[in-house]
Write a protein that holds these residues in place. Sequence first.
Motif, mmCIF file in Angstrom:
data_model
loop_
_atom_site.group_PDB
_atom_site.id
_atom_site.type_symbol
_atom_site.label_atom_id
_atom_site.label_comp_id
_atom_site.label_asym_id
_atom_site.label_seq_id
_atom_site.Cartn_x
_atom_site.Cartn_y
_atom_site.Cartn_z
ATOM 1 N N ALA A 186 0.755 -1.168 -0.109
ATOM 2 C CA ALA A 186 -0.133 -0.108 -0.028
ATOM 3 C C ALA A 186 0.820 1.222 -0.086
ATOM 4 O O ALA A 186 0.568 2.381 -0.730
ATOM 5 N N GLU A 187 1.965 1.323 0.729
ATOM 6 C CA GLU A 187 2.921 2.782 0.706
ATOM 7 C C GLU A 187 3.587 2.527 -0.568
ATOM 8 O O GLU A 187 3.788 3.835 -0.995
ATOM 9 N N GLN A 188 3.628 1.398 -1.385
ATOM 10 C CA GLN A 188 4.307 1.569 -2.688
ATOM 11 C C GLN A 188 3.133 1.819 -3.798
ATOM 12 O O GLN A 188 3.447 2.160 -4.842
ATOM 13 N N GLY A 189 1.994 1.955 -3.424
ATOM 14 C CA GLY A 189 0.977 2.353 -4.282
ATOM 15 C C GLY A 189 0.608 1.229 -5.466
ATOM 16 O O GLY A 189 0.087 1.411 -6.406
ATOM 17 N N ARG A 190 0.641 -0.062 -4.760
ATOM 18 C CA ARG A 190 0.603 -1.192 -5.526
ATOM 19 C C ARG A 190 -0.967 -1.839 -5.315
ATOM 20 O O ARG A 190 -0.972 -2.886 -5.688
ATOM 21 N N VAL A 191 -1.543 -1.379 -4.069
ATOM 22 C CA VAL A 191 -2.679 -2.019 -4.009
ATOM 23 C C VAL A 191 -3.914 -0.689 -4.062
ATOM 24 O O VAL A 191 -3.464 0.074 -3.464
ATOM 25 N N ASP A 192 -5.007 -1.240 -4.608
ATOM 26 C CA ASP A 192 -6.213 -0.340 -4.878
ATOM 27 C C ASP A 192 -7.362 -1.148 -5.139
ATOM 28 O O ASP A 192 -7.288 -2.270 -5.433
ATOM 29 N N ALA A 193 -8.458 -0.294 -4.941
ATOM 30 C CA ALA A 193 -9.628 -0.943 -5.065
ATOM 31 C C ALA A 193 -10.326 -0.648 -6.569
ATOM 32 O O ALA A 193 -10.196 0.876 -6.635
ATOM 33 N N PHE A 194 -10.817 -1.436 -7.443
ATOM 34 C CA PHE A 194 -11.370 -0.966 -8.579
ATOM 35 C C PHE A 194 -12.997 -1.636 -8.526
ATOM 36 O O PHE A 194 -13.134 -2.474 -7.865
ATOM 37 N N PHE A 195 -13.519 -1.146 -9.652
ATOM 38 C CA PHE A 195 -15.108 -1.553 -9.796
ATOM 39 C C PHE A 195 -14.741 -3.091 -10.275
ATOM 40 O O PHE A 195 -14.141 -3.297 -11.110
ATOM 41 N N ASN A 196 -15.874 -3.705 -9.563
ATOM 42 C CA ASN A 196 -15.758 -5.259 -9.606
ATOM 43 C C ASN A 196 -16.645 -5.559 -10.897
ATOM 44 O O ASN A 196 -17.733 -5.995 -10.546
ATOM 45 N N THR A 197 -16.124 -5.544 -11.925
ATOM 46 C CA THR A 197 -16.892 -6.084 -13.104
ATOM 47 C C THR A 197 -17.502 -7.741 -13.238
ATOM 48 O O THR A 197 -18.112 -8.192 -13.856
ATOM 49 N N SER A 198 -16.232 -8.349 -12.626
ATOM 50 C CA SER A 198 -16.410 -9.831 -12.347
ATOM 51 C C SER A 198 -17.725 -10.404 -11.486
ATOM 52 O O SER A 198 -18.140 -11.273 -11.714
ATOM 53 N N PHE A 199 -17.865 -9.361 -10.657
ATOM 54 C CA PHE A 199 -19.198 -9.810 -10.028
ATOM 55 C C PHE A 199 -20.496 -9.741 -11.005
ATOM 56 O O PHE A 199 -21.426 -10.750 -10.617
#
Length: 435
Positions: A186-199
């Motif tokens: 998270a500190e490196q900016g490699r974790v984020d949330a995206f809209f879950n189209t696969s749902f």
Amino acid sequence: MSSTSNTADLSVRRPDLSAARLRKRYAAERRFRLYGVIAVVTAVGMLAVLLASIVLNGYTAFWQTQMQLTVTPTAEQIGLEGEPTPENLQETNFRPVVYDALFALFPDVTDEQARRELRGFVSGAAARTVRQQVIDNPSLLGTSFDVWVKTDDKIDMLQKGYVDRDLPPDRRLLDPNFIAWHDQLAEQGRVDAFFNTSFFTGSDSREPEQAGILSSTVGSFLTLFVTLLLSFPIAVLAAVYLEEFAPKNKLTDLIEVNINNLAAVPSIVFGLLGLAVIINFFGFPRSSPLVGGIVLSLMTLPTIIISARSALRAVPPSIREAALGVGASRIQTVTHHVLPLSLPGILTGTIIGMAQALGETAPLLMVGMVAFIVEVPTGITDASTVLPVQVFLWSTSPERAFIEKTSAAIMVLLAFLIAMNATAVLLRKKFERRW
């Protein structure tokens, strides 16, 4: 003397309009209104609490935590033989590519046990995501590129704040290593949330982060299609015969009473009927929209017949008399005048019946539509499940991530039900005629 006494006894008794009497009457009216307001507020409050609970538990399911990996897939690493065609790439294994990229982010993790745990940081769908990117662009093979892949559901729950970091490690459901790795990324900016189209585009899965509602949604539409195809013509014909042509005798009275009683029969009884007759006796395919649709059509028939008869009865007799007066037959009177004029009411009742069928679960459990179905059904005889049953299945899963999936699926189901009921209201408003 006696006559005068009787006259006095028969005198009109006037109501007591004294101030005390009036205050008592007005107080009773205020209490009655207050009881009504309390009842309405209680009902609205309970509905609001229910909807708020569903929304608060389910809105996070529309977002999915992903992590950024820098992958370098090579032909040797994925086991590619021949040219990188889509057919050949489908046979390859991209998991080593994902794991190597993951280990590169944590060079300090060298212990084999720790590395085995680290593999659980990403979803099992990560390899498919990387492979699909290479299939879409084969020139990526042998090069380094960044790709966002899904994390495991435990990391998703941590990212969404469902993991209490203040709890002691032995009471926390997530290993401390996962929390440290997540914070580092998270500190490196490699974790984020995206809209879950696969749902919406995925099917059911044992892994919460991969589970979707597409197969159950298609199954629901196929089941409703069969239900509508069977119940609408039968119900309308039955209603027209009973209302316009049937003689008024004890037999028709008995039929009418039984139709009204069938509307109150518990839905699971229709499921038992479908299991005993449609599957066991006639041998129809189990878990199919065909069987589910037949069962739901039996359950929906009384609702549509009753609403259709009410709509037919609402057409003024003068319409029939005028048609018969100009020489039309009874069939022509019904098909040319009565039925078209009553069609808005019939359609409204049909849509309400379909909405009721869409939300049913119990009868479909009895005919086997509770199976774990991954493939999207393509026909009414394919194995399938429906959205309410999918909600039931997810609600019994122990993973925390399935709780939000369950609530999100309920929100989708409610959206369908509200849309169908809104359509019924619009049809009634648009085509309603006042006589």
